[in-house]
Design a protein around this motif. Structure first.
Motif, PDB file in Angstrom:
ATOM      1  N   SER A  16       0.827  -1.210   0.000  1.00  0.00           N
ATOM      2  CA  SER A  16       0.000   0.000   0.000  1.00  0.00           C
ATOM      3  C   SER A  16       0.858   1.256   0.000  1.00  0.00           C
ATOM      4  CB  SER A  16      -0.934  -0.001   1.218  1.00  0.00           C
ATOM      5  OG  SER A  16      -1.798  -1.102   1.190  1.00  0.00           O
TER       6      SER A  16
ATOM      7  N   HIS B  80     -13.216  -7.058  -3.868  1.00  0.00           N
ATOM      8  CA  HIS B  80     -12.610  -6.109  -2.933  1.00  0.00           C
ATOM      9  C   HIS B  80     -12.403  -4.727  -3.555  1.00  0.00           C
ATOM     10  CE1 HIS B  80      -8.887  -7.711  -4.889  1.00  0.00           C
ATOM     11  NE2 HIS B  80      -8.425  -6.478  -4.685  1.00  0.00           N
ATOM     12  N   CYS B  81     -12.276  -4.637  -4.876  1.00  0.00           N
ATOM     13  CA  CYS B  81     -12.144  -3.314  -5.517  1.00  0.00           C
ATOM     14  C   CYS B  81     -13.417  -2.501  -5.297  1.00  0.00           C
ATOM     15  CB  CYS B  81     -11.879  -3.469  -7.010  1.00  0.00           C
ATOM     16  SG  CYS B  81     -10.424  -4.447  -7.393  1.00  0.00           S
TER      17      CYS B  81
ATOM     18  N   ASN C 138      -0.055  -9.364  -2.677  1.00  0.00           N
ATOM     19  CA  ASN C 138      -0.850  -9.349  -1.446  1.00  0.00           C
ATOM     20  C   ASN C 138      -2.195 -10.027  -1.660  1.00  0.00           C
ATOM     21  OD1 ASN C 138      -1.646  -8.873   1.109  1.00  0.00           O
ATOM     22  ND2 ASN C 138      -2.361  -6.794   0.714  1.00  0.00           N
TER      23      ASN C 138
ATOM     24  N   HIS D 202      -5.633   1.941  -2.210  1.00  0.00           N
ATOM     25  CA  HIS D 202      -6.114   1.220  -3.395  1.00  0.00           C
ATOM     26  C   HIS D 202      -6.576  -0.201  -3.072  1.00  0.00           C
ATOM     27  CE1 HIS D 202      -2.208  -0.817  -3.417  1.00  0.00           C
ATOM     28  NE2 HIS D 202      -2.661  -1.610  -4.378  1.00  0.00           N
ATOM     29  N   ASN D 203      -6.011  -0.816  -2.054  1.00  0.00           N
ATOM     30  CA  ASN D 203      -6.362  -2.207  -1.743  1.00  0.00           C
ATOM     31  C   ASN D 203      -7.101  -2.334  -0.414  1.00  0.00           C
ATOM     32  OD1 ASN D 203      -6.149  -4.488  -3.306  1.00  0.00           O
ATOM     33  ND2 ASN D 203      -4.347  -5.291  -2.261  1.00  0.00           N
TER      34      ASN D 203
ATOM     35  N   ASN E  16       0.085   0.659  -9.209  1.00  0.00           N
ATOM     36  CA  ASN E  16      -0.151  -0.704  -8.751  1.00  0.00           C
ATOM     37  C   ASN E  16       0.684  -1.693  -9.563  1.00  0.00           C
ATOM     38  OD1 ASN E  16      -1.505  -2.833  -7.295  1.00  0.00           O
ATOM     39  ND2 ASN E  16      -2.759  -3.170  -9.123  1.00  0.00           N
TER      40      ASN E  16
ATOM     41  N   HIS F  94      -7.955  -3.158 -11.010  1.00  0.00           N
ATOM     42  CA  HIS F  94      -7.787  -4.521 -11.540  1.00  0.00           C
ATOM     43  C   HIS F  94      -8.445  -4.720 -12.908  1.00  0.00           C
ATOM     44  CE1 HIS F  94      -5.550  -6.423  -8.463  1.00  0.00           C
ATOM     45  NE2 HIS F  94      -6.480  -6.425  -7.524  1.00  0.00           N
TER      46      HIS F  94
ATOM     47  N   GLN G 109      -9.794  -5.156   0.248  1.00  0.00           N
ATOM     48  CA  GLN G 109      -9.414  -6.522   0.610  1.00  0.00           C
ATOM     49  C   GLN G 109      -9.314  -6.685   2.127  1.00  0.00           C
ATOM     50  OE1 GLN G 109      -5.444  -8.086  -0.359  1.00  0.00           O
ATOM     51  NE2 GLN G 109      -6.507  -9.609  -1.616  1.00  0.00           N
TER      52      GLN G 109
END
Length: 741
Positions: free
Chosen positions: A112, A182-183, A284, A141-142, A227, A207, A145
């Motif tokens: 991250s 998760h996005c 990740n 951005h993540n 990313n 993604h 998740q």
């Protein structure tokens, strides 16, 4: 499968995201500083996606809600306030001790922050996008998740077991189980916050296939590229082609940005004591799921170290940090108990007692000593609560502020730092060695009592025998206790000062009123009394009329007596100071009182003279006035045949008076006083007696005692009698002459 809305509701309700314990420990350490700054806090929070998300979430709450958009952590912390961040840190500490979400926290953090740093550099190079917004979008951005793993730990673990070698597999499984991947979860969460909507778009799209990103706005392209470059740094995938296609930046420049960002993140990890090995990092994702630059193809893991070996190396370190956080959480719980005691403390003595009790229980320390400056600021004087075994001897401890080499004085006047006094060190001052002896310890620790930038005193803690220092955890707890105690003492001192000012103003107003009232009343009273005497002579022996006139005469005398008492407030302080034999004055007064003060049946009154009572320099008339009022007050309060005792004693310095002094004690075995009466005891015009009492007697006593440099106190319990104690210095300073205007 749950519905998308149900899943998102559970995500919002869970809220207890956990971060790396090393980062949280750093934030807790900053929060424990006396004056933490926004910059210090922002430096920690801006380097962590979880803390950043929690702060943004808090800022968007109904209580704090921003009206205008924000894009920097400094802005958000400035809006929330430092105390809100402290409370957030404590709350997260509790969840950190209990949390488990099946994600490697070091891997999540590194990816991250690296993505954020690369995104910031890309935005700076691109020139048209806010670097702050690019950094924030890359950092978060993540986040989706982590929210899924936290809200659905068991289900997320099942996905991890079933996802094979593809990120697409993971996204599909997430959508099948939660109704969204998760996005989308991260984008929906961020969209609820008051940030640029394009940040949420960047999270949602990171993604997607490359072809769909080519028409996106720059911020989305920047985060997508960041990313990809993050994967390139960690997994040696090819992310350079994406940056060339989307942002028209050459491979060499992209490589330079990536390596600069990696160096920054590695430095931050080192400064925060985060143990990690880049070579053992994988994408990740659970297990060995990898992404390639086309976001959907699988590739093998490339690792320069055995992941299990690396995990084994990190385990003891991570457990050590978790233990430290658990200790901090315990400290917060212990501190809350101490704060409850402080809130119940209603004066300085109660504050000192609360501190002494807490450090003894929580830290296992021995005796405790406080040092406070005198009114002139020339001396530091020893002090304890009345329950402390050192109470009777501590008042003889004085340290000159401008001359002493004591470390306690240095902590008060110069350095302002805490430290140790050790019996093993040869350079201790004589005063410090004597303090160790008094505390019966080999080592003592001192803390300045500071409120903002003002040091109001020093507290010294005697450590147990054979212990030469406090542990880091105990030191932090002791510092927190002293900070709260300093604040409570300052509040009590302000209250005492204000009460003195109010009392002084009230007495001055009474003084002015008393003079005017006495002047206006005495003249007509004198005329009435003269005419009444003349009328009584003219009426002769008429018994009924004479009795009526006697009643009128008695009431006139009572009014005259009340006026005389009021005049006491406006008279000049007693100025004729001379050597006075207190025992002789008291004995003469008791002899007169037995024949003049009491009605029959009268109480039993006795005098118990102290031995070795030297003459004191004071006002004889003032002492008489004090004793007359106190003895008459007792006589009017006690039933017949109860006892009134007057006694004298010579004392050394105590909390009543610092110097040697004489105590005059007037006690009775009467009904005692309630708390309400005691709280208003020396206020003028307050009385519980009937028959026209003015309520001025004890106010006059209080004023007179102060005029001659003494102090008066009262102890009483309902049904157990009352005791007044007057402490008079052996040699009083003469008060200023002249009336109070």
């Amino acid at each position: 499968m749950v519905s998308k809305e149900t899943a998102f509701s559970q995500i919002k309700e869970s809220g207890n995201l956990t971060t790396l314990p090393e980062i949280l420990l750093k934030l807790l350490s900053i929060c424990e500083n006396e004056n933490p700054t926004v910059t210090e806090m922002a430096d920690i929070i801006s380097h962590d996606p979880v803390l950043c998300a929690r702060v943004l979430q808090l800022a968007n709450s109904a209580y704090y809600g921003f009206r205008d958009p924000y894009c920097t952590i400094d802005q958000v912390i400035g809006h929330l306030g430092i105390n809100a961040i402290k409370n957030l840190a404590v709350t997260m500490s509790i969840h950190q001790v209990r949390g488990n979400n099946h994600l490697d926290p070091a891997m999540f953090w590194y990816r991250s922050l690296l993505c954020a740093c690369i995104a910031e550099k890309l935005a700076r190079y691109e020139g048209n996008t806010s670097t702050d917004e690019a950094y924030l979008a890359g950092l978060l951005h993540n986040i989706g998740q982590l929210t899924l793993a936290t809200a659905f730990p068991a289900q997320f673990a099942a996905i991890a077991a079933n996802a094979k070698n593809s990120a697409a597999d993971l996204l599909i499984l997430e959508e099948q189980l939660f109704g969204m991947h998760h996005c989308e979860a991260g984008a929906r969460l961020v969209r609820d916050w008051n940030v640029n909507p394009l940040i949420a778009d960047a999270i949602l799209c990171h993604h997607l296939p490359l072809a769909k990103i080519e028409e996106a706005f720059p911020l989305v392209k920047i985060v997508y590229t960041a990313n990809a470059l993050t994967r390139n740094v960690i997994d040696s995938t090819s992310g350079y082609d994406i940056g060339t296609v989307l942002l028209k930046i050459g491979r060499q420049e992209l490589g330079k940005m990536s390596m600069e960002a990696k160096t920054e993140v590695d430095t931050i990890a080192l400064n925060m004591s985060i143990q990690l090995s880049i070579n053992s990092f994988k994408e990740n994702l659970p297990h060995n799921v990898q992404e390639n630059s086309n976001a959907g193809q699988a590739r093998p893991v490339v690792s320069g170290a055995n992941p299990s070996e690396n995990s084994n190396r990190e385990e003891p370190h991570r457990k050590s940090v978790q233990d430290k956080i658990a200790a901090r959480v315990t400290n917060f719980a212990l501190l809350s108990s101490f704060l409850e005691d402080l809130t119940e403390a209603d004066d300085i003595q109660a504050v000192l007692a609360a501190f002494e009790k807490s450090v003894n229980i929580l830290l296992g320390t021995g005796n405790t000593l406080f040092f406070f400056p005198d009114d002139s600021g020339v001396l530091l004087k020893g002090e304890t609560s009345s329950r402390n075994i050192l109470h009777n001897m501590c008042h003889s401890l004085t340290l000159p502020v401008n001359q002493s080499t004591s470390r306690i004085v240095q902590a008060f006047s110069r350095s302002g730092q805490s430290g140790y006094i050790s019996g093993k060190e040869g350079d201790n001052s004589l005063a410090d060695r004597q303090i160790l002896s008094l505390l019966r310890c080999e080592t003592a620790m001192y803390f300045p009592l500071t409120v903002k930038t003002q040091t109001i005193g020093v507290v010294v803690l005697g450590l147990p025998l054979h212990q030469d220092s406090l542990s880091e955890n105990d030191f932090q707890l002791a510092r927190s206790l002293t900070q709260q105690t300093a604040l409570a003492l300052q509040v009590e001192k302000i209250k005492e000062q204000r009460e003195k000012e109010i009392h002084s103003e009230r007495m001055e107003a009474i003084s002015v009123t008393a003079r005017k009232f006495a002047h206006e009343i005495n003249n007509p009273l004198g005329i009435i009394a003269n005419y009444l005497a003349a009328i009584k002579i003219k009426l002769g022996q008429d018994q009924n009329l004479q009795e009526d006139l006697d009643t009128v005469d008695e009431e006139i005398r009572r009014i005259s007596k009340m006026v005389s008492q009021m005049q006491m407030f406006s008279q000049a302080p007693f100025a004729d100071f001379e050597p006075v034999d207190i025992n002789q004055v008291a004995a003469d007064l008791i002899r007169i009182a037995k024949t003049s003060f009491f009605d029959y049946p009268q109480p039993n009154i006795s005098f118990e003279p102290g031995s070795d009572i030297p003459p004191i320099i004071t006002s004889k008339d003032a002492v008489k006035q004090i004793l007359i009022n106190l003895v008459k007050n007792a006589a009017e309060a006690v039933p017949p045949h109860e006892r009134i005792t007057v006694s004298t004693v010579k004392c050394s310095g105590t909390d009543t008076l610092d110097q040697h002094h004489i105590r005059i004690i007037v006690s009775d075995t009467g009904p005692g006083l309630s708390d309400v009466v005691k709280n208003n005891l020396f206020k003028p015009f307050v009385t519980t007696k009937q028959n026209g009492h003015s309520g001025l007697g004890l106010s006059v006593v209080h004023k007179t005692v102060n005029d001659i440099g003494g102090k008066i106190s009262c102890s009483s319990e309902p049904g157990h009698g009352t005791t007044f104690t007057i402490a008079l210095p052996l040699k009083a300073s003469k008060p200023l002459t002249g009336r109070i205007e």
